[in-house]
Design a protein around this motif. Structure first.
Motif, short mmCIF file in Angstrom:
data_model
loop_
_atom_site.label_atom_id
_atom_site.label_comp_id
_atom_site.label_asym_id
_atom_site.label_seq_id
_atom_site.Cartn_x
_atom_site.Cartn_y
_atom_site.Cartn_z
N LYS A 153 30.51 47.26 69.22
CA LYS A 153 31.05 46.81 70.50
C LYS A 153 30.98 45.30 70.61
O LYS A 153 31.81 44.66 71.25
N ASP A 154 29.94 44.67 70.03
CA ASP A 154 29.77 43.23 70.19
C ASP A 154 29.49 42.56 68.85
O ASP A 154 29.13 43.22 67.87
N VAL A 155 29.65 41.25 68.85
CA VAL A 155 29.54 40.48 67.61
C VAL A 155 28.12 40.52 67.05
O VAL A 155 27.91 40.62 65.84
N LYS A 156 27.13 40.45 67.93
CA LYS A 156 25.74 40.44 67.45
C LYS A 156 25.41 41.71 66.66
O LYS A 156 24.70 41.66 65.66
N SER A 157 25.93 42.84 67.11
CA SER A 157 25.67 44.10 66.39
C SER A 157 26.32 44.07 65.01
O SER A 157 25.75 44.54 64.03
N VAL A 158 27.54 43.53 64.98
CA VAL A 158 28.23 43.39 63.69
C VAL A 158 27.38 42.53 62.76
O VAL A 158 27.18 42.84 61.59
N SER A 159 26.84 41.45 63.31
CA SER A 159 26.03 40.53 62.52
C SER A 159 24.74 41.21 62.04
O SER A 159 24.32 41.02 60.90
N ILE A 172 37.58 38.64 60.93
CA ILE A 172 37.03 39.47 62.00
C ILE A 172 38.12 39.71 63.04
O ILE A 172 39.03 38.89 63.19
N SER A 173 38.03 40.86 63.73
CA SER A 173 38.89 41.07 64.90
C SER A 173 37.98 41.27 66.10
O SER A 173 37.06 42.10 66.06
N ILE A 174 38.24 40.48 67.17
CA ILE A 174 37.47 40.66 68.40
C ILE A 174 38.45 40.81 69.56
O ILE A 174 39.55 40.25 69.53
N PRO A 175 38.07 41.56 70.60
CA PRO A 175 38.98 41.76 71.71
C PRO A 175 39.25 40.44 72.44
O PRO A 175 38.34 39.63 72.60
N CYS A 176 40.52 40.22 72.82
CA CYS A 176 40.83 38.96 73.51
C CYS A 176 41.74 39.20 74.71
O CYS A 176 42.34 38.26 75.24
N GLY A 177 41.83 40.45 75.15
CA GLY A 177 42.67 40.70 76.33
C GLY A 177 43.39 42.01 76.19
O GLY A 177 43.12 42.79 75.26
#
Lengths: 89, 431, 480
Positions: free
Chosen positions: B177-183, B394-399
């Motif tokens: 769900k979030d970048v930190k978890s991916v990291s 990486i793909s992250i949600p942006c809208g």
């Protein structure tokens, strides 16, 4: 352009059987896709260097093999420690 | 010391092909957190099918390297997620076991091929998942489902145990769900494995401290070209503007090789796939071969019954492209094209730290919306360059557009996965 | 070779596959020491082609291959790579074989052999490459009417080196000599063990000048090569004589029957769709070659044997044609190296061959002792052969043997003393009046008869020349 005979030949080479319906569909789809692949025709250059990395080796050391029963565990047909396969011509 | 977690979720989006019920885990940094695994990653003792009938019942006698690492880190492997058969698809509709639905809107596809992993995370069933990305298979479903997914640099994560679709292109990567978890997952799964000769030994460390540090960002014009939905483009431009507002230098650039990147990608992956998928003969695993027939007839029957239409199509395309007389026109050319894509990227990277654009040119399609294969292939146009060049992305949600998520794609230099993650983290915190 | 009085040229090229004697397989850590174990006990996810497994290259196998390439004076390529050879067969667990295709490890070498006239001949090596051995199949119900196939992956992934010659060989005998020389070279390099079953396989291309070429596959022994090629030559020659055309095809050698048969089924369309193996990095190993120092090879050892032990050239060649024989000879050539060379090359090897034994089974000290006794004139050559045969039979039966001296005493083979011989000569002269008359009338065979009669009396334990001399003295005119 490739025709249904070509597609049949490719299917044979790939060892898959296609139904006559699939044959028609694949022929027209392959023509569209292969035509798209032709965009590669304009690519220039001769080098085909896969990677600048090379020489990744392991030392000649013996490691454990799988126990015979684990190796054979997923096989549907086996006989006295062998896998069983269809006859070859 | 081992503990047991019980996992039996309501799976209304059909994210899972198998859930493990009671699952053992050990103490470690992930201490009992649940993780879902794409079904093309080998899990000892747990059926692994790649979404294909041809592997029904196959129980690997060994763990993929990443699974060994996750277990060591205390993760609970709770289930195997749905996928396009062997990773061949952009929607997860090509699974032999039925499609996965998009939790944002169940009338729409979750993207693919790691659609099950993305949906499991997006629906909140698990905090983490592993996917694999050959031409966008992590980033596309991350984009469509509104989560974060990273395709690591080629060679950053061991592929040992990943059932190959196109070896030279694919990587296992984290989805969350979030970048930190991916990291967090990256810290675990990047541990070196000598069994993958294409892997390099570079431990992953990322602080995720939210500093952009005056980066410069390249925006290729081609990433906003033909086929890109204008409303998606405008959402992505807003994100790019945010970076500008934070002091990043935005440089528009050209990436002309995008024109043939997709063709290079599809030639390469179908060629490799045609060879990779030759081993499913029913002798050692999977539904058995018929001993009544001769070898070739039985093999042919196995493949005809076991593979879905898209897999057959790609095997045949790859077989044709490698066949006598066509190698030079297709495979060899594709490798040159691939070199050009890499050179294009490296040229851009002389002036910028990162390349940014949309992950997908569109938002999630309706189930069954696209039936023409080429039209479907064309939607991978923005994700394949990173695979061809081996770059982290990486793909992250942006809208959102029409209530469906849009993904922002950040592509980094080779083995600068940390910078990609760091930048995504900054955007996630401030954007 | 001739056809209707005209010379017919046979053109032969060989592709030789040898298993490299590494401890582990080419792409995984499974042991190569599988021959005494049950099926599928030396296999893992990699060599049984389980999904998700990846190959990784055994460095030793590459080193061994470079050693071979260097000894055959090949160029090691700047960059070589592995490729996939795609075809469907149950012995290939991945549906492709990892081999080397357009970028092999080494190119352009030579191996010197004797041609049919005994003259030195250079055979050109086209290329050398590395590849993995397929698994082993057992056809149930027989090859002709198979019911199903059993598959064993113990052999799958054993490192093979393929050595391809130019079409430089001109007779089946030359082909055999090439193979023998190649085998000796590989054994001198300590990269190959010819005694392991199935460690060598040969495909031969053979044509009669002006006709199509035929590939003969499945030759698995040194003798098989000569047999297969002789059969194939005769078959092709006869077909031409009948006015038939030779068709380009692949044929299988059936070792048991000594014939080649057409393998029509798979032949029509083989499109291997080679492409570079994406899981393996290229090899850049040219400079390794400089660091590898080669051991003494057969030709050099032969020269040294002539020099150091005064061996005859023909003995030197025989002794150095097999590493184990050469090593044995050097261990036993203590007392009289020339006599020893004769005995190893002319007697021992034949006796071993007859018993299907290896020279390694022969205890050095026993052989040295026997040669010492012979060299001291304590037994006759004939008795020495008998002792040797006795000892070899004992080794074959029980792995050990008595000492030559014990054997001589037990069989009473010690040379008979001078008195006994003189006595026997006297007896024969008084008994064989007719023969003596014949001898005096110039009948040459009579002397041999008389020597034989003396030998009979002393049960063969005398030196024929000595007896001859004694007879001549006793019958010389001065004594009459």
């Amino acid at each position: 352009m490739i025709d249904e005979n070509d597609v049949r030949h490719i299917a044979e080479l790939a060892d898959v059987t296609v139904t006559s319906g699939e044959l028609k569909k694949f022929t027209s789809q392959f023509n569209t896709i292969l035509e798209y692949f032709d965009t590669l025709d304009c690519v220039e250059g001769v080098t085909n260097e896969r990677t600048d990395r090379c020489n990744n080796f392991r030392e000649d050391e013996v490691t454990h093999s799988l126990p015979q029963e684990e190796l054979l565990a997923n096989a549907s047909e086996k006989e006295e420690g062998f896998f069983k396969a269809p006859k070859v011509m | 010391m081992t503990k047991i977690t019980h996992f039996n979720p309501e799976d209304k989006f059909h994210a899972f092909l198998k859930t493990c019920g009671d699952t053992e885990y050990t103490t470690g940094p992930l201490n009992g957190e649940n993780i879902a695994i794409k079904d093309n990653i080998s899990t000892k003792g747990i059926e692994t099918t790649c979404g294909s009938r041809i592997l029904t019942g196959y129980i690997p006698p060994y763990d993929a390297h990443v699974i060994t690492l996750l277990k060591k880190a205390g993760a609970a492997i709770v289930g195997k997620t749905n996928m396009d058969e062997f990773g061949m698809g952009t929607t997860t509709e090509n699974s032999a076991f039925g499609p996965t639905l998009n939790p944002s809107n169940p009338d729409h596809v979750p993207g693919g091929s790691s659609g099950g992993s993305a949906a499991a995370v997006a629906a909140g069933i698990v905090p983490f998942a592993l996917g694999s990305d050959t031409g966008g298979s992590i980033r596309c479903p991350a984009s469509f489902c509104g989560i974060t997914g990273l395709k690591p640099s080629y060679g950053r994560v061991s592929r040992y145990g990943l059932i190959a679709y196109a070896n030279s292109l694919e990587q296992i990567g984290p989805m969350a769900k979030d970048v930190k978890s991916v990291s967090r997952l990256m810290e675990i799964i990047t541990e070196y494995d000598p069994r993958d000769p294409t892997m390099i030994n570079k431990p992953y460390h990322c602080r995720c401290d939210g500093e952009l540090n005056g980066i410069s960002v390249g925006v290729p014009e081609e990433f906003f070209g033909k086929g890109v939905d204008p409303s998606v483009a405008s959402v992505v431009w807003n994100a790019i503007k945010w970076f500008e507002g934070e002091g990043a230098e935005i440089i528009t650039c050209r990436m002309p090789s995008v024109e043939y990147a997709l063709a290079a990608y599809y030639v390469t992956c179908t060629c490799e796939a045609s060879s990779n998928l030759a081993r499913f003969d029913g002798v050692r695993y999977g539904p058995g071969a018929s001993l009544k027939l001769s070898w070739h007839d039985s093999f042919s029957e196995r493949r005809t019954e076991g593979f879905g239409t898209e897999v057959k199509r790609r095997i045949m395309l790859g077989t044709f492209a490698l066949s006598s007389g066509y190698y030079g026109k297709y495979y060899a050319k594709a490798q040159i094209a691939r070199e050009n894509v890499k050179n294009d990227c490296m040229r851009i990277f002389k002036d910028v730290d990162l390349i940014i654009g949309p992950t997908m040119p569109v938002v999630a399609f309706k189930l069954g919306e696209i039936s023409d294969p080429l039209q479907m292939y064309l939607t991978d146009i923005l994700t394949v360059p990173a695979n061809l060049a081996g770059l982290p992305a990486i793909s992250i949600p942006c809208g959102k557009v029409d209530g469906l998520p849009v993904g922002l794609q950040i592509i980094g230099k080779p083995f600068e996965d940390e910078r990609v993650v760091e930048t995504a983290y900054c955007y996630e915190q401030g954007g | 070779m001739s056809r209707g009085g005209k010379l017919v040229n046979m053109i032969i090229g060989l592709e030789v596959h040898c298993q490299l004697d590494t401890k582990s397989k080419l792409f995984c850590g499974c042991s190569t020491d599988y021959r005494d174990d049950g099926p599928n006990t030396h296999s893992c996810p990699i060599c049984s082609g389980l999904p998700g497994s990846l190959p990784s290259i055994n460095k030793k196998a590459v080193e061994y291959a470079i050693r071979v390439a260097k000894s055959l004076k090949c160029e090691i390529c700047e960059e070589s790579e592995f490729s996939r050879k795609n075809y469907f067969y149950p012995d290939l667990p991945k549906g492709f074989q990892i081999t080397q295709y357009d970028h092999p490890l080494a190119l352009k070498g030579i191996l010197t052999i004797d041609d049919d006239e005994g003259l030195e001949k250079i055979v050109r090596i086209t290329r050398i490459h590395l590849e993995e051995d397929p698994g082993r199949l057992v056809h149930k119900g027989g090859v002709d009417r198979p019911k199903y196939t059993l598959v064993d992956y113990n052999r799958s992934g054993i490192p093979l080196i393929e050595i391809v010659t130019e079409p430089d060989l001109r007779s089946p005998q030359e082909a055999r000599r090439y193979l023998q020389k190649l085998r000796a070279t590989l054994e001198y390099l300590s990269v190959f063990d010819s005694e392991k079953e199935g460690s060598l396989r040969v495909d031969a291309n053979i044509s009669i000048e002006g006709s199509e070429r035929v590939e003969v596959k499945n030759i698995t022994s040194y003798k098989g090569v000569e047999k297969a090629l002789t059969f194939e030559y005769t078959r092709q020659k006869n077909a031409l004589r009948r006015g038939q055309k030779i068709i380009r095809e692949t044929r299988h050698f059936v070792e048991g029957r000594g014939v080649t048969t057409s393998s029509r089924s798979k032949e029509m369309e083989q499109d291997y769709r080679y492409f570079p193996e994406p899981d393996l990095l290229p090899l850049r190993v040219k400079e390794w070659s400089e660091k590898i120092s080669l051991p003494e090879l057969p030709d050099a050892r032969r020269e040294r044997f002539i020099e150091q032990y005064s061996c005859s050239p023909i003995h030197a060649k025989t002794l150095t044609g097999d590493l184990k024989v050469a090593e044995f000879y050097e261990k036993v050539a203590k007392i009289n190296p020339v006599l020893c060379a004769t005995w190893v090359a002319d007697t021992l090897l034949g006796e071993l061959y007859y018993r299907n034994m290896s020279v390694q089974a022969v205890p050095h000290e026993r052989f040295i002792e026997l040669i010492a006794i012979l060299d001291a004139g304590k037994i006759t050559e004939k008795s020495a052969v008998e002792v040797l045969r006795n000892l070899l039979d004992q080794i074959k039966d029980s792995g050990i043997c008595e000492s030559p001296n014990e054997c001589i005493v037990r069989l009473n083979l010690g040379k008979t003393g001078g008195d006994a011989i003189t006595k026997a000569v006297g007896e024969v002269i008084s008994e064989q009046k007719t023969a003596i008359k014949d001898l005096k009338n110039g009948k040459k065979g009579a002397m041999n008869f008389l020597v034989g009669q003396v030998m009979k009396k002393i049960r063969g334990r005398g030196d024929p020349q000595e007896i001859n001399l004694l007879l001549e003295q006793a019958l010389s005119p001065g004594d009459e």
